[in-house]
Write a protein that holds these residues in place. Structure first.
Motif, PDB file in Angstrom:
ATOM      1  N   ALA A  39       0.913  -1.252   0.043  1.00 44.87           N
ATOM      2  CA  ALA A  39      -0.103   0.022   0.045  1.00 44.87           C
ATOM      3  C   ALA A  39       0.866   1.174  -0.092  1.00 44.87           C
ATOM      4  CB  ALA A  39      -1.082   0.103   1.203  1.00 44.87           C
ATOM      5  N   PRO A  40       0.566   2.293  -1.006  1.00 45.17           N
ATOM      6  CA  PRO A  40       1.263   3.585  -0.633  1.00 45.17           C
ATOM      7  C   PRO A  40       0.872   4.324   0.645  1.00 45.17           C
ATOM      8  CG  PRO A  40      -0.872   3.765  -2.350  1.00 45.17           C
ATOM      9  CD  PRO A  40      -0.749   2.328  -1.656  1.00 45.17           C
ATOM     10  N   THR A  41       1.888   5.076   0.990  1.00 48.30           N
ATOM     11  CA  THR A  41       1.788   6.029   2.098  1.00 48.30           C
ATOM     12  C   THR A  41       0.941   6.817   2.090  1.00 48.30           C
ATOM     13  OG1 THR A  41       4.250   5.477   2.513  1.00 48.30           O
ATOM     14  CG2 THR A  41       3.123   7.220   3.864  1.00 48.30           C
ATOM     15  N   ILE A  42      -0.046   7.026   3.091  1.00 48.25           N
ATOM     16  CA  ILE A  42      -1.111   8.089   2.903  1.00 48.25           C
ATOM     17  C   ILE A  42      -0.141   9.463   3.185  1.00 48.25           C
ATOM     18  CG2 ILE A  42      -3.127   9.162   3.922  1.00 48.25           C
ATOM     19  CD1 ILE A  42      -3.904   6.345   4.630  1.00 48.25           C
ATOM     20  N   GLU A  43      -0.092  10.180   2.292  1.00 50.49           N
ATOM     21  CA  GLU A  43       0.429  11.622   2.307  1.00 50.49           C
ATOM     22  C   GLU A  43      -0.095  12.434   3.469  1.00 50.49           C
ATOM     23  OE1 GLU A  43       1.497  13.101  -1.605  1.00 50.49           O
ATOM     24  OE2 GLU A  43       1.346  10.963  -1.938  1.00 50.49           O
ATOM     25  N   GLY A  44       0.535  13.677   3.901  1.00 50.86           N
ATOM     26  CA  GLY A  44      -0.434  14.634   4.788  1.00 50.86           C
ATOM     27  C   GLY A  44      -0.701  14.250   6.049  1.00 50.86           C
TER      28      GLY A  44
END
Lengths: 483, 275
Positions: free
Chosen positions: A373-378
């Motif tokens: 899973a891609p990192t959740i940005e912000g």
């Protein structure tokens, strides 16, 4: 007293020598087959490649190399798939044990190779005969030739990227530009680059070449320096990792450039960052409805020069003598191609992983494992009501779990997320970029907000995007959230 | 939540550029409605100038901040700056509303009057006990807006406050977490899904905009029509309900409950419905 350990050591040494002798003896055949397959793949024989193949088989047989029928049949299948231009089929063959790459095909063929009865069973005779036929380039000369080959691949990659950049520059807004064959060409060149470097490293290990030679290897520019993935073949990546570990072990040192290369093994994940670059540039990638070929659409008339670029890429391009105009086109092309590699790879994986559950559980799209899973940005929003953070996180994590989303952010402005300035720059609670280049936004209402006006705000923000990038927007009222 | 509250609503539609300014005169007329029905306090949301569409303000001046509905973000007083922005023609969206006494959040109001150039819509919703007739509200809303906005179409209706009548005018409704998660989980199929009639209306407001020519969302208790709408539905030669002229360009079409289904059939037969 019998020295058992000494005998065993001698046997091992003899076997090692024998293995090396066989490898060297097979080298001319390997070179010929590789060259032949590359010519077929490059279309050198046109539709008459079967005649050329028959001639090749006969010539090799005359030279003492009979190709086993099963291997020959698999090679023919492979060439047929190239002829049809069906890369997907070639990949299936790879999974089934055949290969898409000439060298892998070669290895497969060589494993099944049977020597001709005319050849003496003695390995020394065998080697003498073959060496006499075509002297193998060995040692330093071989190492240097492989470095030259790798360098030539890089130059060709740069030229291919330039061509894609020019093709895109010359296209009209909303015109579909076919890049399928360009992606194939770059994939092949990256593969060949790594193949050459792998051979050079093998020579370095085999011939005990110097530390300076290893430094030359490490100083070589890589596909990464052009903004592309380092590897397109997991097998190559794994072999590179092992070779680098062996080299480090032998030298007794660890060079940070080697670490960088090993880090580069995960470049297909890295390529996801290209998604933001393209989104900011208004480029949408899609697989055409017919034929499944990859194409791109320029949705706005934006110059590639308006886009961000990774510093290393720019330096790599300058190192290859690229000018400003070239750099602008190439970085865009590299981002497009990286992303298509990623989608091809993820598409295959997702399909494989999800097929069975899909049939069992209904038409829900595949979920990706947490490890991918891609990192959740912000960051999460400032504290609002008790439900606000929970809902924000629930929505973002759901996007994260779905293959259809490439990037996700919370409480992040559109400008930051897409790398472009927007007049109405809003900061939605959750924002996601889908694999087909659309932007979705979700807002959670606060008690003082009104749904109509919040949706107007989302709509205004969405309308700043090119139409092909406009996704869905939803405003959730926490009061209704769990109904 | 006032579960029993029913709202009488009118929505008028007109062609607009997304940043066309909301006329000050319209705001004055809207303010007059709040004064007439003694509705206070007046909250507002605005877009343009110093205002953002996701903020809530109090139409008062004075010191101190107001906290309400458990929101840690205060409601600020901003009467003067709101007037200035309106007069300077900076605002492209304005919404005024008066909360119910027992409200739990902003969606629980007694009256809302709004105009937005983003959607090209003027909306007036008010408690049924204050304005029971959809036709009367249609006339009142038209009086407020007809000389300020190039109105082409509109309708009046009644529905419970809990069904979000202000959202209904734009084709939107309640959205829960399951709706959002469903969209995310079925992202690829989502865009090709069968749209509900409300979703089709919402899409029409931004894309086709046939309602500004001669198409109808449906047959409502009161409808504001252009001459093109009247022709399309053939209402002069073959009348249903009551058709009366509002001015040279606009007509009000009133329908009783029993006439509405016949009118709907007519509109469908004339290919005049957005669905």
């Amino acid at each position: 007293m019998l020295d058992i350990y000494g005998i065993e050591a001698n046997r091992r040494a003899l076997l090692a020598d024998l293995k090396q002798l066989i490898e060297e003896a097979l080298q001319p055949f390997a070179d010929d087959l590789r060259e032949f397959l590359e010519r077929v793949r490059g279309g050198a024989f046109g539709p008459n490649w079967r005649d050329a193949w028959d001639t090749f088989v006969e010539t090799q047989a005359d030279a003492g190399f009979n190709i086993e029928a099963d291997s020959a049949s698999r090679l023919v299948q492979l060439m047929e798939s190239w002829e049809r231009g069906h890369k997907a089929q070639a990949r299936i063959l790879t999974k089934a044990g055949a290969t898409t790459s000439p060298t892998s095909a070669l290895l497969s063929a060589v494993q099944a190779l049977q020597t001709d009865r005319a050849i003496e069973p003695s390995s020394s005779t065998f080697v003498q005969r073959e060496i006499a036929r075509k002297p193998a380039v060995t040692g330093h000369g071989f190492f240097n030739s492989k470095l030259d080959e790798a360098q030539a691949c890089l130059t060709s990659i740069k030229e291919a990227l330039e061509a894609v950049g020019q093709k895109l520059d010359g296209s009209e807004v909303d015109e579909s530009v076919d890049v399928d064959s360009d992606v194939d060409a770059v994939e092949e060149l990256i593969w060949r680059y790594n193949d050459a470097v792998e051979s050079a490293r093998a020579a370095w290990l085999r011939e005990n070449l110097s530390g300076n030679d290893n430094t030359r290897l490490l100083q070589m520019r890589t596909p990464l320096s052009l903004g592309l993935p380092q590897f397109v073949d997991d097998g190559q990546a794994e072999r590179a990792r092992r070779q680098l570990a062996q080299i480090s072990h032998r030298l007794g040192v660890r060079d940070e450039r080697q670490d960088r290369l090993i880090t580069g093994l995960r470049v297909l994940d890295w390529a996801a960052t290209a998604a933001g670059l393209l989104a900011g540039g208004g480029i949408v990638i899609h697989a055409a409805k017919t034929g499944g070929k990859w194409a791109v659409v320029k949705t706005i008339a934006i110059g590639a020069g308006g886009m961000a670029i990774e510093q290393a890429t720019e330096s790599g391009l300058r190192g290859l003598g690229a000018g400003e105009q070239t750099i602008r086109g190439v970085r865009l092309a590299a981002a497009i191609i990286s992303l298509i590699f990623l989608r091809r790879k993820r598409g295959i994986e997702a399909e494989a992983e999800s097929k069975a559950p899909l049939y069992k559980e209904g038409p829900e799209n595949p979920r990706r494992p947490r490890s991918e899973a891609p990192t959740i940005e912000g960051t999460l929003d400032r504290p609002r009501t008790k439900y606000h953070l929970f809902l924000q996180q629930a929505v973002a994590e759901e996007m994260q779990a779905m293959y259809d989303y490439e990037r996700i952010a919370t409480n992040t402005s559109m400008s930051k997320f897409l790398g472009r300035k927007f007049k109405n720059d809003i900061r939605p609670d959750a924002i996601g970029l889908t694999r087909d280049g659309k932007v979705d936004m979700v807002e959670i209402l606060s008690p003082g907000q009104t749904k109509v006006e919040l949706e107007d705000k989302l709509s205004t923000a969405m309308n700043q995007l090119p139409s092909a990038m406009r996704g869905e927007f939803i405003a959730i009222d926490p009061k209704d959230a769990f109904k | 939540m006032s579960d029993s509250a029913v709202i009488t609503s009118t929505a008028l539609f007109y062609p607009a550029g997304s940043d066309d300014p909301i006329p000050y005169a319209w705001f004055e007329r809207a303010l007059g409605v709040f004064e007439e029905f003694k509705l206070s306090p007046i909250l507002f949301t605005a877009g343009g100038g110093p205002f953002e569409l996701d903020d809530c303000y109090l139409l008062e001046d004075g010191p101190g901040e107001i906290y309400r509905w458990g929101d840690p973000v205060p409601i600020r007083r901003a009467r003067e700056s709101f007037f200035q922005a309106l007069k300077a023609q900076q605002l492209y969206s304005v919404r005024l509303d008066a909360p119910r006494a027992d409200s739990q959040d902003r969606s629980e109001w007694r009256a809302t009057i709004a105009a937005s150039s983003i959607s090209g819509k003027a909306y007036f919703g008010i408690d049924q006990d204050l304005m029971p007739s959809p036709t009367a509200l249609m006339r009142r809303t038209c009086e407020m807006a007809h000389d300020l906005f190039p109105i082409r179409y509109g309708f009046s209706y009644q529905m419970p406050l809990r069904d979000l009548p202000d959202c209904y005018s734009g084709g939107s409704g309640r959205t829960n977490l399951a709706d959002a998660l469903y969209m995310i989980r079925h992202r690829r199929e989502w865009e090709n899904r069968q749209l509900t009639p409300d979703e089709k209306w919402k899409k029409e407001l931004t894309e086709g905009k046939r309602h500004l020519q001669d198409h109808f969302r449906g047959a409502f208790p009161a409808n504001l029509l252009s001459t093109d709408h009247v022709k399309k539905a053939d209402l002069i030669s073959s009348p249903i309900g009551t058709l009366s002229q509002f001015n040279d360009e606009l007509w009000i079409w009133e329908l009783s409950d029993s006439e509405r289904s016949e009118a709907e059939l007519r509109l469908r037969a004339k290919n005049a419905l957005i669905d």
